[in-house]
Enzyme design. Structure first.
Site, PDB file in Angstrom:
ATOM      1  N   ASP A 152       0.515  -1.361  -0.246  1.00 28.98           N
ATOM      2  CA  ASP A 152      -0.297   0.016   0.712  1.00 28.98           C
ATOM      3  C   ASP A 152       0.503   1.528   0.394  1.00 28.98           C
ATOM      4  O   ASP A 152       2.161   1.254   0.079  1.00 28.98           O
ATOM      5  CB  ASP A 152      -1.149   0.235   0.881  1.00 28.98           C
ATOM      6  CG  ASP A 152      -1.810  -0.878   1.200  1.00 28.98           C
ATOM      7  OD1 ASP A 152      -1.811  -1.619   0.155  1.00 28.98           O
ATOM      8  OD2 ASP A 152      -3.079  -0.737   2.059  1.00 28.98           O
ATOM      9  N   HIS A 171      -5.869   2.584  -4.374  1.00 34.38           N
ATOM     10  CA  HIS A 171      -5.626   2.574  -3.062  1.00 34.38           C
ATOM     11  C   HIS A 171      -6.573   4.103  -2.112  1.00 34.38           C
ATOM     12  O   HIS A 171      -6.392   4.220  -1.112  1.00 34.38           O
ATOM     13  CB  HIS A 171      -4.480   2.478  -2.198  1.00 34.38           C
ATOM     14  CG  HIS A 171      -4.547   2.968  -1.162  1.00 34.38           C
ATOM     15  ND1 HIS A 171      -5.741   1.314  -0.256  1.00 34.38           N
ATOM     16  CD2 HIS A 171      -3.152   3.398   0.498  1.00 34.38           C
ATOM     17  CE1 HIS A 171      -4.647   1.691   1.601  1.00 34.38           C
ATOM     18  NE2 HIS A 171      -3.924   2.654   1.667  1.00 34.38           N
ATOM     19  N   HIS A 222      -4.847   9.452   0.522  1.00 33.69           N
ATOM     20  CA  HIS A 222      -4.853   8.382   1.917  1.00 33.69           C
ATOM     21  C   HIS A 222      -5.615   9.191   3.125  1.00 33.69           C
ATOM     22  O   HIS A 222      -4.755   9.749   4.279  1.00 33.69           O
ATOM     23  CB  HIS A 222      -3.431   8.270   3.036  1.00 33.69           C
ATOM     24  CG  HIS A 222      -3.705   6.365   3.720  1.00 33.69           C
ATOM     25  ND1 HIS A 222      -3.944   6.209   4.526  1.00 33.69           N
ATOM     26  CD2 HIS A 222      -2.887   5.475   3.425  1.00 33.69           C
ATOM     27  CE1 HIS A 222      -3.582   5.470   5.074  1.00 33.69           C
ATOM     28  NE2 HIS A 222      -3.446   4.565   4.388  1.00 33.69           N
ATOM     29  N   HIS A 276       4.020  -2.226   3.087  1.00 39.27           N
ATOM     30  CA  HIS A 276       4.115  -1.003   2.588  1.00 39.27           C
ATOM     31  C   HIS A 276       5.280  -0.956   1.774  1.00 39.27           C
ATOM     32  O   HIS A 276       6.627  -1.131   2.352  1.00 39.27           O
ATOM     33  CB  HIS A 276       3.507   0.071   3.516  1.00 39.27           C
ATOM     34  CG  HIS A 276       2.504   0.118   4.421  1.00 39.27           C
ATOM     35  ND1 HIS A 276       1.730  -1.119   5.504  1.00 39.27           N
ATOM     36  CD2 HIS A 276       1.557   1.057   4.653  1.00 39.27           C
ATOM     37  CE1 HIS A 276       1.486  -1.261   5.883  1.00 39.27           C
ATOM     38  NE2 HIS A 276       0.088   0.199   5.139  1.00 39.27           N
TER      39      HIS A 276
END
Length: 243
Positions: free
Chosen positions: A51, A102, A106, A197
Protein backbone atom coordinates in the site's frame (compact mmCIF):
# COMPACT_ATOMS: atom_id res chain seq x y z
CA UNK A 1 -40.99 14.27 18.54
CA UNK A 2 -40.10 17.70 17.20
CA UNK A 3 -38.85 18.24 13.66
CA UNK A 4 -35.36 19.14 14.87
CA UNK A 5 -34.99 15.88 16.80
CA UNK A 6 -36.44 13.89 13.91
CA UNK A 7 -33.94 15.43 11.51
CA UNK A 8 -31.11 14.69 13.93
CA UNK A 9 -32.14 11.04 14.24
CA UNK A 10 -32.52 10.72 10.50
CA UNK A 11 -29.03 12.13 9.98
CA UNK A 12 -27.63 9.75 12.58
CA UNK A 13 -29.31 6.81 10.86
CA UNK A 14 -27.72 7.78 7.56
CA UNK A 15 -24.27 7.93 9.17
CA UNK A 16 -24.74 4.58 10.91
CA UNK A 17 -25.78 2.96 7.63
CA UNK A 18 -22.81 4.58 5.90
CA UNK A 19 -20.34 3.26 8.46
CA UNK A 20 -21.83 -0.20 9.00
CA UNK A 21 -19.62 -1.97 6.45
CA UNK A 22 -16.54 -0.46 8.08
CA UNK A 23 -16.88 -3.14 10.75
CA UNK A 24 -14.97 -5.39 8.33
CA UNK A 25 -11.86 -3.44 9.37
CA UNK A 26 -11.94 -5.63 12.48
CA UNK A 27 -9.89 -8.69 11.60
CA UNK A 28 -12.10 -11.38 13.22
CA UNK A 29 -15.23 -9.91 11.60
CA UNK A 30 -13.88 -9.95 8.06
CA UNK A 31 -12.09 -13.28 8.38
CA UNK A 32 -15.17 -15.10 9.67
CA UNK A 33 -18.03 -13.26 7.96
CA UNK A 34 -16.45 -11.98 4.74
CA UNK A 35 -13.51 -14.24 3.86
CA UNK A 36 -13.33 -13.18 0.20
CA UNK A 37 -13.37 -9.52 1.13
CA UNK A 38 -10.59 -10.28 3.63
CA UNK A 39 -8.58 -11.80 0.79
CA UNK A 40 -8.91 -15.53 1.48
CA UNK A 41 -7.92 -17.13 -1.80
CA UNK A 42 -6.44 -20.29 -3.26
CA UNK A 43 -5.16 -22.71 -0.58
CA UNK A 44 -1.73 -23.06 -2.18
CA UNK A 45 -1.16 -19.35 -2.69
CA UNK A 46 -0.26 -16.29 -0.60
CA UNK A 47 -1.08 -12.88 -2.09
CA UNK A 48 1.60 -10.25 -1.51
CA UNK A 49 0.28 -6.67 -1.52
CA UNK A 50 1.79 -3.25 -0.87
CA UNK A 51 0.00 0.00 0.00
CA UNK A 52 0.70 3.75 -0.24
CA UNK A 53 3.09 4.03 -3.21
CA UNK A 54 4.55 4.56 -5.61
CA UNK A 55 7.31 6.25 -3.64
CA UNK A 56 10.67 7.19 -5.23
CA UNK A 57 12.47 6.31 -2.01
CA UNK A 58 11.03 2.90 -1.19
CA UNK A 59 9.35 1.49 -4.29
CA UNK A 60 12.45 1.08 -6.52
CA UNK A 61 14.30 -0.87 -3.83
CA UNK A 62 11.25 -3.02 -3.14
CA UNK A 63 10.96 -3.75 -6.87
CA UNK A 64 14.64 -4.73 -7.06
CA UNK A 65 14.27 -7.03 -4.04
CA UNK A 66 11.18 -8.67 -5.54
CA UNK A 67 13.07 -9.20 -8.79
CA UNK A 68 15.88 -10.87 -6.86
CA UNK A 69 13.35 -13.17 -5.18
CA UNK A 70 11.50 -13.89 -8.41
CA UNK A 71 8.23 -12.66 -6.87
CA UNK A 72 5.46 -10.48 -8.28
CA UNK A 73 2.99 -8.54 -6.14
CA UNK A 74 -0.06 -6.27 -6.20
CA UNK A 75 0.57 -2.58 -5.46
CA UNK A 76 -2.37 -0.53 -4.17
CA UNK A 77 -1.35 2.95 -5.29
CA UNK A 78 -2.51 6.37 -4.18
CA UNK A 79 -3.55 8.66 -7.01
CA UNK A 80 -1.64 11.63 -5.64
CA UNK A 81 1.55 9.55 -5.30
CA UNK A 82 1.15 8.16 -8.81
CA UNK A 83 0.66 11.67 -10.17
CA UNK A 84 3.98 12.69 -8.59
CA UNK A 85 5.87 9.59 -9.84
CA UNK A 86 4.20 8.40 -13.06
CA UNK A 87 7.41 6.71 -14.27
CA UNK A 88 7.34 4.48 -11.20
CA UNK A 89 3.74 3.56 -11.93
CA UNK A 90 4.71 2.52 -15.43
CA UNK A 91 7.63 0.56 -14.02
CA UNK A 92 5.34 -1.40 -11.72
CA UNK A 93 3.38 -2.67 -14.70
CA UNK A 94 6.45 -3.13 -16.91
CA UNK A 95 8.08 -5.38 -14.30
CA UNK A 96 5.01 -7.61 -14.24
CA UNK A 97 3.38 -6.42 -11.04
CA UNK A 98 -0.32 -5.75 -10.63
CA UNK A 99 -1.47 -2.16 -10.06
CA UNK A 100 -4.56 -1.61 -7.91
CA UNK A 101 -6.36 1.35 -6.33
CA UNK A 102 -5.88 2.67 -2.78
CA UNK A 103 -7.76 5.94 -3.38
CA UNK A 104 -6.59 9.39 -4.38
CA UNK A 105 -5.67 10.62 -0.89
CA UNK A 106 -4.81 8.52 2.15
CA UNK A 107 -7.64 9.43 4.46
CA UNK A 108 -10.66 7.56 5.84
CA UNK A 109 -13.99 8.73 4.38
CA UNK A 110 -16.01 8.65 7.58
CA UNK A 111 -18.78 11.03 6.51
CA UNK A 112 -21.21 10.19 3.68
CA UNK A 113 -20.40 11.91 0.38
CA UNK A 114 -21.39 9.76 -2.63
CA UNK A 115 -20.24 12.37 -5.16
CA UNK A 116 -16.81 12.71 -3.52
CA UNK A 117 -16.31 8.96 -3.18
CA UNK A 118 -17.25 8.30 -6.79
CA UNK A 119 -15.19 11.20 -8.17
CA UNK A 120 -12.02 10.29 -6.24
CA UNK A 121 -12.15 6.61 -7.13
CA UNK A 122 -12.91 7.34 -10.75
CA UNK A 123 -10.04 9.83 -10.85
CA UNK A 124 -7.65 7.21 -9.48
CA UNK A 125 -8.85 4.51 -11.87
CA UNK A 126 -8.35 6.89 -14.80
CA UNK A 127 -4.85 7.83 -13.59
CA UNK A 128 -3.79 4.19 -13.24
CA UNK A 129 -5.20 3.34 -16.66
CA UNK A 130 -3.58 6.33 -18.38
CA UNK A 131 -0.21 6.36 -16.59
CA UNK A 132 0.39 2.63 -16.05
CA UNK A 133 -1.36 1.34 -19.16
CA UNK A 134 -3.47 -1.16 -17.22
CA UNK A 135 -7.04 -1.17 -15.99
CA UNK A 136 -7.10 -1.77 -12.21
CA UNK A 137 -9.29 -4.52 -10.81
CA UNK A 138 -8.88 -4.28 -7.03
CA UNK A 139 -9.58 -1.60 -4.42
CA UNK A 140 -8.42 -1.29 -0.82
CA UNK A 141 -9.62 1.76 1.14
CA UNK A 142 -7.16 3.63 3.38
CA UNK A 143 -7.03 2.13 6.88
CA UNK A 144 -9.37 -0.62 5.68
CA UNK A 145 -12.37 1.65 6.29
CA UNK A 146 -14.89 0.39 3.73
CA UNK A 147 -18.08 2.44 4.06
CA UNK A 148 -21.33 1.99 2.17
CA UNK A 149 -20.45 4.98 0.01
CA UNK A 150 -17.01 3.61 -0.87
CA UNK A 151 -18.39 0.16 -1.58
CA UNK A 152 -20.95 1.62 -3.99
CA UNK A 153 -18.34 3.87 -5.60
CA UNK A 154 -15.99 0.91 -6.07
CA UNK A 155 -18.69 -1.09 -7.79
CA UNK A 156 -19.52 1.82 -10.07
CA UNK A 157 -15.83 2.00 -11.03
CA UNK A 158 -15.64 -1.74 -11.70
CA UNK A 159 -13.40 -2.38 -8.68
CA UNK A 160 -13.51 -5.34 -6.28
CA UNK A 161 -12.64 -4.45 -2.64
CA UNK A 162 -9.99 -6.63 -0.98
CA UNK A 163 -8.59 -6.06 2.49
CA UNK A 164 -6.04 -8.44 4.10
CA UNK A 165 -5.68 -11.41 6.41
CA UNK A 166 -2.15 -10.73 7.72
CA UNK A 167 0.04 -7.68 8.14
CA UNK A 168 3.51 -6.90 9.42
CA UNK A 169 2.86 -3.68 11.34
CA UNK A 170 5.64 -2.27 9.21
CA UNK A 171 4.50 1.34 9.46
CA UNK A 172 5.83 1.99 12.98
CA UNK A 173 9.11 3.60 13.97
CA UNK A 174 9.96 0.48 16.00
CA UNK A 175 9.52 -1.92 13.06
CA UNK A 176 12.49 -4.14 12.19
CA UNK A 177 12.78 -6.92 9.61
CA UNK A 178 12.50 -9.44 12.44
CA UNK A 179 9.42 -7.79 13.96
CA UNK A 180 7.68 -7.53 10.58
CA UNK A 181 8.31 -11.21 9.89
CA UNK A 182 7.39 -12.25 13.43
CA UNK A 183 4.07 -10.39 13.17
CA UNK A 184 3.30 -11.86 9.75
CA UNK A 185 4.30 -15.43 10.46
CA UNK A 186 1.17 -16.64 12.33
CA UNK A 187 -0.96 -15.55 9.36
CA UNK A 188 1.25 -17.13 6.70
CA UNK A 189 -0.92 -19.97 5.49
CA UNK A 190 -2.54 -20.99 2.24
CA UNK A 191 -5.06 -18.43 1.01
CA UNK A 192 -3.60 -15.51 3.01
CA UNK A 193 -3.39 -11.94 1.73
CA UNK A 194 -0.40 -10.08 3.20
CA UNK A 195 -0.41 -6.29 3.69
CA UNK A 196 2.92 -4.43 3.61
CA UNK A 197 4.04 -0.93 2.57
CA UNK A 198 6.52 0.30 -0.04
CA UNK A 199 6.15 3.91 1.11
CA UNK A 200 6.41 5.87 4.34
CA UNK A 201 4.14 8.70 3.16
CA UNK A 202 1.71 7.89 5.99
CA UNK A 203 4.13 5.91 8.17
CA UNK A 204 7.22 6.45 10.27
CA UNK A 205 10.08 7.85 8.15
CA UNK A 206 12.09 5.06 6.55
CA UNK A 207 9.81 2.33 7.91
CA UNK A 208 9.74 0.68 4.47
CA UNK A 209 13.34 -0.41 5.06
CA UNK A 210 12.12 -2.97 7.61
CA UNK A 211 9.71 -4.29 4.99
CA UNK A 212 12.46 -4.49 2.39
CA UNK A 213 14.63 -6.74 4.53
CA UNK A 214 11.69 -8.83 5.75
CA UNK A 215 10.80 -9.89 2.20
CA UNK A 216 13.43 -12.65 1.92
CA UNK A 217 12.20 -14.08 5.25
CA UNK A 218 8.61 -14.00 4.00
CA UNK A 219 9.51 -15.65 0.70
CA UNK A 220 11.59 -18.32 2.41
CA UNK A 221 8.77 -19.18 4.83
CA UNK A 222 6.27 -19.54 1.99
CA UNK A 223 8.76 -21.82 0.24
CA UNK A 224 9.12 -23.96 3.38
CA UNK A 225 5.34 -24.31 3.51
CA UNK A 226 5.09 -25.17 -0.17
CA UNK A 227 3.09 -22.01 -0.89
CA UNK A 228 3.36 -19.82 -3.98
CA UNK A 229 3.84 -16.11 -3.26
CA UNK A 230 2.38 -13.74 -5.84
CA UNK A 231 -0.17 -11.10 -6.83
CA UNK A 232 -3.93 -11.04 -6.26
CA UNK A 233 -4.60 -11.89 -9.90
CA UNK A 234 -3.24 -15.38 -9.13
CA UNK A 235 -5.06 -15.72 -5.80
CA UNK A 236 -8.27 -17.30 -7.08
CA UNK A 237 -10.60 -14.56 -5.87
CA UNK A 238 -13.86 -14.20 -7.77
CA UNK A 239 -14.42 -10.54 -6.96
CA UNK A 240 -17.58 -11.30 -4.96
CA UNK A 241 -18.05 -9.17 -1.86
CA UNK A 242 -19.40 -11.82 0.47
CA UNK A 243 -18.88 -15.52 1.10
Amino acid sequence: MGPGRAALLAGASVEVAHLAPAAVRLGPVRRVCFPRLAGHGAPGHVALTFDDGPDPRGTPLVLDRLDALGVRATFFVLGEMLEQSPDLGRELAARGHEVAVHGWHHRPQWLPSPARDTAELRRTVEAVTALCGVRPRWYRPPYGVLTTGLLAAARRSGLHPVLWTAWGRDWTAAATPASVYRTLRPGLRGGATVLLHDSDCTSAPGSWRATLDALPLLAARCGQLGLTLGPLREHGLTGRHSR
